[in-house]
Design a protein around this motif. Structure first.
Motif, PDB file in Angstrom:
ATOM      1  N   GLN A 272     -16.012   0.411 -13.908  1.00 37.25           N
ATOM      2  CA  GLN A 272     -16.221  -0.106 -12.556  1.00 37.25           C
ATOM      3  C   GLN A 272     -15.146  -1.153 -12.268  1.00 37.25           C
ATOM      4  O   GLN A 272     -15.350  -2.352 -12.395  1.00 37.25           O
ATOM      5  CB  GLN A 272     -17.615  -0.717 -12.446  1.00 37.25           C
ATOM      6  CG  GLN A 272     -18.075  -0.974 -11.025  1.00 37.25           C
ATOM      7  CD  GLN A 272     -18.491   0.282 -10.300  1.00 37.25           C
ATOM      8  OE1 GLN A 272     -19.048   1.196 -10.906  1.00 37.25           O
ATOM      9  NE2 GLN A 272     -18.231   0.338  -9.009  1.00 37.25           N
ATOM     10  N   ASP A 273     -13.963  -0.685 -11.861  1.00 36.96           N
ATOM     11  CA  ASP A 273     -12.795  -1.555 -11.688  1.00 36.96           C
ATOM     12  C   ASP A 273     -12.604  -1.917 -10.219  1.00 36.96           C
ATOM     13  O   ASP A 273     -11.635  -1.519  -9.569  1.00 36.96           O
ATOM     14  CB  ASP A 273     -11.536  -0.859 -12.217  1.00 36.96           C
ATOM     15  CG  ASP A 273     -11.549  -0.675 -13.714  1.00 36.96           C
ATOM     16  OD1 ASP A 273     -12.307  -1.397 -14.398  1.00 36.96           O
ATOM     17  OD2 ASP A 273     -10.816   0.195 -14.220  1.00 36.96           O
ATOM     18  N   ASP A 274     -13.517  -2.701  -9.677  1.00 39.43           N
ATOM     19  CA  ASP A 274     -13.477  -3.051  -8.253  1.00 39.43           C
ATOM     20  C   ASP A 274     -12.457  -4.159  -8.004  1.00 39.43           C
ATOM     21  O   ASP A 274     -12.484  -5.202  -8.676  1.00 39.43           O
ATOM     22  CB  ASP A 274     -14.863  -3.503  -7.792  1.00 39.43           C
ATOM     23  CG  ASP A 274     -15.906  -2.410  -7.977  1.00 39.43           C
ATOM     24  OD1 ASP A 274     -15.662  -1.297  -7.503  1.00 39.43           O
ATOM     25  OD2 ASP A 274     -16.947  -2.674  -8.606  1.00 39.43           O
ATOM     26  N   PHE A 275     -11.596  -3.948  -6.992  1.00 43.36           N
ATOM     27  CA  PHE A 275     -10.528  -4.908  -6.691  1.00 43.36           C
ATOM     28  C   PHE A 275     -10.282  -4.887  -5.194  1.00 43.36           C
ATOM     29  O   PHE A 275      -9.757  -3.920  -4.648  1.00 43.36           O
ATOM     30  CB  PHE A 275      -9.257  -4.515  -7.450  1.00 43.36           C
ATOM     31  CG  PHE A 275      -8.077  -5.414  -7.182  1.00 43.36           C
ATOM     32  CD1 PHE A 275      -7.952  -6.625  -7.827  1.00 43.36           C
ATOM     33  CD2 PHE A 275      -7.080  -5.036  -6.285  1.00 43.36           C
ATOM     34  CE1 PHE A 275      -6.855  -7.448  -7.588  1.00 43.36           C
ATOM     35  CE2 PHE A 275      -5.986  -5.846  -6.040  1.00 43.36           C
ATOM     36  CZ  PHE A 275      -5.869  -7.059  -6.698  1.00 43.36           C
TER      37      PHE A 275
ATOM     38  N   PHE B 201       0.813  -1.224   0.000  1.00 42.64           N
ATOM     39  CA  PHE B 201       0.000   0.000   0.000  1.00 42.64           C
ATOM     40  C   PHE B 201       0.842   1.268   0.000  1.00 42.64           C
ATOM     41  O   PHE B 201       0.379   2.333  -0.419  1.00 42.64           O
ATOM     42  CB  PHE B 201      -0.957   0.004   1.192  1.00 42.64           C
ATOM     43  CG  PHE B 201      -0.291  -0.069   2.540  1.00 42.64           C
ATOM     44  CD1 PHE B 201       0.213   1.057   3.161  1.00 42.64           C
ATOM     45  CD2 PHE B 201      -0.160  -1.295   3.177  1.00 42.64           C
ATOM     46  CE1 PHE B 201       0.841   0.978   4.391  1.00 42.64           C
ATOM     47  CE2 PHE B 201       0.466  -1.383   4.411  1.00 42.64           C
ATOM     48  CZ  PHE B 201       0.971  -0.251   5.028  1.00 42.64           C
ATOM     49  N   CYS B 202       2.101   1.185   0.458  1.00 41.64           N
ATOM     50  CA  CYS B 202       2.981   2.364   0.471  1.00 41.64           C
ATOM     51  C   CYS B 202       3.190   2.929  -0.931  1.00 41.64           C
ATOM     52  O   CYS B 202       3.557   4.102  -1.081  1.00 41.64           O
ATOM     53  CB  CYS B 202       4.343   2.005   1.069  1.00 41.64           C
ATOM     54  SG  CYS B 202       4.281   1.271   2.715  1.00 41.64           S
ATOM     55  N   GLU B 203       2.984   2.095  -1.958  1.00 39.91           N
ATOM     56  CA  GLU B 203       3.212   2.540  -3.336  1.00 39.91           C
ATOM     57  C   GLU B 203       1.941   3.030  -4.013  1.00 39.91           C
ATOM     58  O   GLU B 203       1.976   3.424  -5.184  1.00 39.91           O
ATOM     59  CB  GLU B 203       3.820   1.394  -4.154  1.00 39.91           C
ATOM     60  CG  GLU B 203       5.234   1.025  -3.757  1.00 39.91           C
ATOM     61  CD  GLU B 203       6.234   2.159  -3.968  1.00 39.91           C
ATOM     62  OE1 GLU B 203       6.095   2.905  -4.967  1.00 39.91           O
ATOM     63  OE2 GLU B 203       7.137   2.319  -3.118  1.00 39.91           O
TER      64      GLU B 203
ATOM     65  N   THR C 223      -4.638  -0.893  -7.062  1.00 33.33           N
ATOM     66  CA  THR C 223      -4.264  -0.418  -5.727  1.00 33.33           C
ATOM     67  C   THR C 223      -4.995  -1.224  -4.661  1.00 33.33           C
ATOM     68  O   THR C 223      -6.100  -1.725  -4.877  1.00 33.33           O
ATOM     69  CB  THR C 223      -4.583   1.079  -5.570  1.00 33.33           C
ATOM     70  OG1 THR C 223      -5.961   1.297  -5.887  1.00 33.33           O
ATOM     71  CG2 THR C 223      -3.711   1.917  -6.491  1.00 33.33           C
ATOM     72  N   HIS C 224      -4.351  -1.359  -3.499  1.00 32.21           N
ATOM     73  CA  HIS C 224      -4.909  -2.170  -2.418  1.00 32.21           C
ATOM     74  C   HIS C 224      -4.301  -1.698  -1.103  1.00 32.21           C
ATOM     75  O   HIS C 224      -3.426  -0.827  -1.073  1.00 32.21           O
ATOM     76  CB  HIS C 224      -4.615  -3.652  -2.661  1.00 32.21           C
ATOM     77  CG  HIS C 224      -3.158  -3.950  -2.841  1.00 32.21           C
ATOM     78  ND1 HIS C 224      -2.279  -4.095  -1.784  1.00 32.21           N
ATOM     79  CD2 HIS C 224      -2.409  -4.102  -3.973  1.00 32.21           C
ATOM     80  CE1 HIS C 224      -1.073  -4.336  -2.236  1.00 32.21           C
ATOM     81  NE2 HIS C 224      -1.113  -4.345  -3.562  1.00 32.21           N
ATOM     82  N   GLU C 225      -4.751  -2.279   0.000  1.00 33.29           N
ATOM     83  CA  GLU C 225      -4.291  -1.868   1.330  1.00 33.29           C
ATOM     84  C   GLU C 225      -3.444  -2.942   2.001  1.00 33.29           C
ATOM     85  O   GLU C 225      -3.265  -2.938   3.213  1.00 33.29           O
ATOM     86  CB  GLU C 225      -5.503  -1.540   2.217  1.00 33.29           C
ATOM     87  CG  GLU C 225      -6.412  -0.461   1.664  1.00 33.29           C
ATOM     88  CD  GLU C 225      -5.672   0.832   1.361  1.00 33.29           C
ATOM     89  OE1 GLU C 225      -4.834   1.251   2.197  1.00 33.29           O
ATOM     90  OE2 GLU C 225      -5.917   1.414   0.282  1.00 33.29           O
TER      91      GLU C 225
END
Length: 549
Positions: free
Chosen positions: A537-540, A133-135, A206-208
């Motif tokens: 709608q690019d849900d990830f 997630f830092c990126e 992107t993600h956490e």
């Protein structure tokens, strides 16, 4: 149009296909029922009197027990019925299957992107992926530098502009004038001005995750990202790593090799802690991505047999009609693909509660049956230990629209998988390799599940809904199937196919399934664009292996 329906002859609850008023007399199978309450469409009423503890059956399976005395004609609610489901044991080996007639489709092809590993994509995307997630911030900087200039910003969907509000405000406009100001403008056709017309999109996952959680979560994330990078709808990827995170690049590379030992797509990996500066790393990432896009643009659609399709099947925002119209129509389309040598992935293990034995019996061997039993049992145990058993799965929206217990919801949800034998059972992030019907362990959460379906290789996702949901996926087209015609009319900008015609009697399930299958082939060929794709709608959302229903 019929007023009521009983799904299976052995059921003892009856479905209201239209609103039934208190006191209304309803004739069904030679018997008159007097409605004891207003019974909204999609809800069920008792066929007989029930004492406390008596079993209720729908879809031919146990879906609950009476929590209070219930009279014939009384509506079924969460107050008078509690969840109950049949247990499950070993495999009995019921793999005989009556496949649908697919003779009309046996020589059909779709236009897809052929990859060196033998798989065929229904789209052609480039990925930009952070290991941690830092990126995410750097990923968004790259997004701003690429998408609009290369013609991908809106993908042909609607545009909203705030500048007109600013102009009205600066000219002294009132609140009333601001509320009347038009901010929706029509987008120009983006594809016509794309620099790379054969690349459908640049997708930013992107993600956490990637650090701060358990090592298991980081390893799972790496396997999921590897599934996306190896996906047949993906031409190549740019990966940003900080360097010190749990989700190390080496773990990602090992996961890629497990999926595809001969991986040869362009893959650019940049590590910030080894770069001269952040601007230098971002500049390199942009330049390398641009070069990769040139390679990706060389890919063109070519004919492929329908056996190269992999359908992921999903439901979300379900209602009391989902298991009667949309899910069976999806199931019929799924059976058609299996009969043609293709692959189907059925997910959402919390929504298989109560139908486990049927699925175990459909497994082609004992090892698969035991793998499913083991995964499902462990999942249910973790849910109970957290205080949220599978019985708590139905959402307020589900319950309001007639799905009273999890077993009722699950019995209808399982219809998406059709009736074919189960050829493989996959844990989360495992790649699909066997044609036929595969079971994939995911939660019932819509986006976590669709994220997993694409990660395991689904190149088309059929998604049923009774309440309406915009859910999509970055790399796999998501086709929305409405369970009822009112929803299809009200949310026409989201729904792609209306299976509500099954409820009204205009179409049979096989007719709807065949129409839906034809639409899937058009989407696979790039001839039709689902609304979720049109809307970007690019849900990830990667699933951390804690409890998620």
């Amino acid at each position: 149009m019929k007023k009521v329906l009983k799904v299976q002859p052995t059921d003892n609850v009856i479905v209201a296909l239209t609103d039934l008023a208190k006191g209304e007399a309803v004739e069904f199978e030679g018997r008159a029922y007097r409605m004891l309450h207003d019974t909204p469409a999609k809800h069920k009423f008792a066929e007989q009197d029930f004492a406390v503890g008596d079993p209720l059956y729908m879809y031919g399976v146990l879906i609950g027990r009476a929590a209070a005395p219930i009279q014939a004609g009384e509506v079924i609610t969460t107050k008078n019925v509690k969840h109950a489901a049949t247990g499950f044991a070993g495999r009995q080996g019921k793999t005989d299957w009556q496949a649908p007639d697919v003779s009309k489709w046996k020589d059909r092809t779709f236009m897809g992107y052929h990859r060196s590993d033998g798989r065929v994509g229904t789209a052609n995307h480039w990925l930009v992926v952070p290991m941690v997630f830092c990126e995410n911030r750097n990923i968004n900087v790259i997004r701003e530098a690429l998408v609009e200039q290369l013609g991908y910003e809106y993908g042909g969907g609607p545009l909203y502009q705030s500048q007109r509000l600013v102009d009205v405000y600066r000219s002294g406009g009132s609140a009333e004038q601001l509320m009347e100001t038009e901010i929706l403008i029509q987008a120009e056709e983006q594809k016509a001005r794309r620099v790379f017309p054969n690349v459908d999109g640049i997708k930013f996952l992107t993600h956490e995750g990637g650090c701060g959680g358990t090592r298991q979560d980081s390893d799972t994330l790496c396997r999921l990202l590897a599934g996306y990078i190896c996906h047949p709808n993906v031409a190549g990827a740019t990966v940003l790593s900080l360097g010190c995170q749990n989700a190390q690049v080496e773990i990602l590379q090992e996961a890629i090799q497990r999926i595809n030992p001969n991986f040869d797509k362009p893959l650019y990996i940049l590590e910030q802690q080894q770069s001269q500066s952040e601007p230098q790393m971002i500049s390199d990432a942009i330049r390398k991505t641009f070069v990769g896009l040139i390679q990706a643009n060389e890919q063109i659609r070519r004919p492929a047999p329908l056996s190269k399709l992999t359908f992921g099947v999903e439901c979300g925002g379900s209602d009391g009609f989902s298991g009667i119209s949309a899910n069976p129509a999806i199931g019929y389309a799924s059976d058609m693909l299996v009969a043609l040598g293709g692959t189907v992935i059925l997910s959402e293990f919390p929504e298989l509660c109560g139908v486990e034995q049927e699925l175990i019996d459909r497994c082609v061997n004992d090892d698969l049956a035991e793998k499913f039993r083991s995964i499902q049992t462990a999942y249910a145990r973790r849910a109970e230990e957290s205080g949220s058993g599978f019985d708590m799965n139905p959402s307020p929206g589900n319950i309001k629209d007639g799905l009273i217990t999890d077993a009722m919801k699950s019995a209808g949800a399982a219809k998406k998988g059709g009736t074919s034998p189960i050829t493989d059972v996959l844990d989360y992030t495992e790649a699909v390799v066997n044609p036929g019907l595969n079971l994939l362990c995911t939660p019932g959460n819509d986006v976590e599940s669709t994220t997993g379906l694409a990660g395991s290789g689904a190149n088309i996702i059929m998604f049923s809904t009774g309440l309406g949901t915009p859910t999509g996926n970055p790399v796999t087209p998501v086709i929305k199937v409405s369970s009822n015609s009112k929803l299809a009319e009200r949310m026409a900008d989201i729904i792609d196919y209306n299976a509500g015609t099954v409820i009204t009697g205009e179409k049979t399930i096989p007719e709807a399934g065949e129409e839906l299958f034809d639409y899937c082939v058009k989407v696979a060929s790039g001839e039709a664009q689902p609304h979720a794709v049109r809307l970007g709608q690019d849900d990830f959302i990667p699933w951390k292996r804690g409890v998620s229903l």
